[in-house]
Design an enzyme around this catalytic site. Sequence first.
Site, PDB file in Angstrom:
ATOM      1  N   THR A  95       0.839  -1.186   0.000  1.00 51.10           N
ATOM      2  CA  THR A  95       0.000   0.000   0.000  1.00 51.10           C
ATOM      3  C   THR A  95       0.877   1.239   0.000  1.00 51.10           C
ATOM      4  O   THR A  95       2.067   1.182   0.304  1.00 51.10           O
ATOM      5  CB  THR A  95      -0.917   0.024   1.228  1.00 51.10           C
ATOM      6  OG1 THR A  95      -0.097   0.105   2.418  1.00 51.10           O
ATOM      7  CG2 THR A  95      -1.766  -1.230   1.310  1.00 51.10           C
ATOM      8  N   GLU A  99      -5.705  -3.518  -1.905  1.00 55.91           N
ATOM      9  CA  GLU A  99      -6.239  -4.666  -1.171  1.00 55.91           C
ATOM     10  C   GLU A  99      -7.305  -5.441  -1.944  1.00 55.91           C
ATOM     11  O   GLU A  99      -7.663  -6.559  -1.568  1.00 55.91           O
ATOM     12  CB  GLU A  99      -6.833  -4.197   0.162  1.00 55.91           C
ATOM     13  CG  GLU A  99      -5.807  -3.755   1.178  1.00 55.91           C
ATOM     14  CD  GLU A  99      -5.481  -2.271   1.119  1.00 55.91           C
ATOM     15  OE1 GLU A  99      -5.044  -1.706   2.139  1.00 55.91           O
ATOM     16  OE2 GLU A  99      -5.657  -1.657   0.034  1.00 55.91           O
ATOM     17  N   LYS A 120     -15.317  17.679  10.098  1.00 52.35           N
ATOM     18  CA  LYS A 120     -16.451  17.813  11.010  1.00 52.35           C
ATOM     19  C   LYS A 120     -16.532  19.258  11.473  1.00 52.35           C
ATOM     20  O   LYS A 120     -15.671  19.745  12.206  1.00 52.35           O
ATOM     21  CB  LYS A 120     -16.312  16.883  12.208  1.00 52.35           C
ATOM     22  CG  LYS A 120     -17.598  16.785  13.040  1.00 52.35           C
ATOM     23  CD  LYS A 120     -17.536  15.637  14.025  1.00 52.35           C
ATOM     24  CE  LYS A 120     -18.890  15.447  14.709  1.00 52.35           C
ATOM     25  NZ  LYS A 120     -18.884  14.308  15.651  1.00 52.35           N
ATOM     26  N   TRP A 166     -20.946  16.898   9.020  1.00 50.86           N
ATOM     27  CA  TRP A 166     -19.871  16.435   8.148  1.00 50.86           C
ATOM     28  C   TRP A 166     -19.840  17.213   6.846  1.00 50.86           C
ATOM     29  O   TRP A 166     -20.879  17.458   6.230  1.00 50.86           O
ATOM     30  CB  TRP A 166     -20.041  14.947   7.828  1.00 50.86           C
ATOM     31  CG  TRP A 166     -19.970  14.044   9.018  1.00 50.86           C
ATOM     32  CD1 TRP A 166     -20.999  13.356   9.579  1.00 50.86           C
ATOM     33  CD2 TRP A 166     -18.816  13.739   9.811  1.00 50.86           C
ATOM     34  NE1 TRP A 166     -20.570  12.636  10.664  1.00 50.86           N
ATOM     35  CE2 TRP A 166     -19.226  12.851  10.828  1.00 50.86           C
ATOM     36  CE3 TRP A 166     -17.480  14.132   9.761  1.00 50.86           C
ATOM     37  CZ2 TRP A 166     -18.359  12.346  11.781  1.00 50.86           C
ATOM     38  CZ3 TRP A 166     -16.607  13.630  10.705  1.00 50.86           C
ATOM     39  CH2 TRP A 166     -17.049  12.752  11.697  1.00 50.86           C
TER      40      TRP A 166
END
Length: 542
Positions: A186, A332, A437, A442
């Site tokens: 990754t 992944e 936030k 949000w």
Amino acid sequence: MRSTMQDFPLTVRSIVAHGVSVHGDHGARTVIAPGQVSRATYAEIGARAARLAGALRRLGIVGDQRVATFQWSNQQHLEAYAAVPAMGAVLHTLNIRLAAEQVAYIANHAEDQVIIVDDSLIPLLAGALPKIDSVHTVLVNGDGDAFALEDAGKQILRYEEVLAAEPEEFDWPAVDERDAASMCYTSGTTGNPKGVVYSHRSLWLHSQAACTAQGFSINADDTILTIVPMFHANAWGLPYAALMSGANLLLPGPFLQAQTPVGTIDQERPTVSGAVPTIWNDILNHLRNNPGPDLSSLRLVLCGGSAVPRSLMEAFDKEFGVRILHAWGMTETSPLAAIARPPAGLDEEEMMRFRVTQGRPIAGVDLRIVDDNGIELPADGKSIGELEVRGPWVTGGYYRDDDPEKFHDGWLRTGDIGRVDPLHYVTLTDRTKDVIKSGGEWISSVELENTIIGHPDVLQAAVIGVPDERWQERPLAVVVLRDGASVTAEELRTWLTGRVAKWWLPENWSFVDAVPLTATGKYDKKVLRRQHADQLLTVQTI
């Protein structure tokens, strides 16, 4: 009752053997200079892959030892894709865009034994090689000066010389389809990179899914320009899908600046291509400033890695007649997990509503969203939660790294936040670490970025949350303007009014020459946050 079907292993060797025998007259072209390509058929590549396997065996590669590549997308890299897994070893594609310390960490962690390096990349590898204890041999592809590698205490050999000493036949071993075939790490945006190990079975099934009509719809009549690098998530599975389907491959080598891919499309006439949005945005900018090249051969442009702005899709639709297809996945997930093919029978505006999503899962992948307690939320298009996925080409763990927080009841926690509608189209609104936030509500940095990029004077836009005494966090828009543009922060904020919720409108703006990118071409927001904390960004507050 058991079936009467033969138990035939799903291996990389079977993919390569099919491509070499059934489609042996098709092959790969590599860009070796702007306007110039080298050519090799799959039959020729298969013979050279056998020579490479023999050379690696002679160098002591037995069992599941790791062979790393430090290469551009080229014919020799494809030969490693074919040879290394098929001989029972494990192909490890090292990311050439990482810093030397990260390359050394990853190679040591994977326990690489041999590295194949393109001669143009020797200066980059030289900084890492002395720190890689596991490597004993480096094969140099090309005739360039390898002097910079000689003090590392490794055996340095020339790729073509070792291949020339081997026969064009190899005694390919029987390999269990569940054994490791290749591995990628990754990008390591938080902490050290993590190793994902793909099995022969997972690569076979992923390749088949990519070839389906609901996947990338690849067939033997296609030529695929793989702008996405072969060191990035298996080039999205395109090399193996090409060998499986018989499609030709067009490999760009080191020539990734917009003018060369554009010239390659004009000259070589690929039908399919794939790259991250930043690349297609650069290509769009280049074409607007340098009109003339013909892109009409492209029936499909795959775009993923980060959210694709609607404005980018519309520009390619209207200006060049090229259709961008949004796909979603991760290292992944091998990486194909979802693809945004809209339902049939819709007009352009209705189709766009589906095209800008991350798509719906390809057959073989299950996905869901869950709340903070891991409880599954309804696919109603309204509920917001973390996306989780599972399937036969989705990793169930990391190599030599126990990270149970990334997995939940057999599902991979993606770290992506979004919603799923009743038709199972996924819309991702942020990463868990990037969501803002503000006053208990949000704000999606992704949606805000894509809206800002829709302004005709904006080339790039990244949004991060910055501390605010009253609201806890507020968005900071970091913007790169197009050449010659002079739009102000006030004008951009006014333009955004009515396009996003009023309380989303950023008060904080920073204009920069370029947004920092990760090694996989995504906005590197951790760098932006650090730059803001260190007061290295000039911020206008309006």
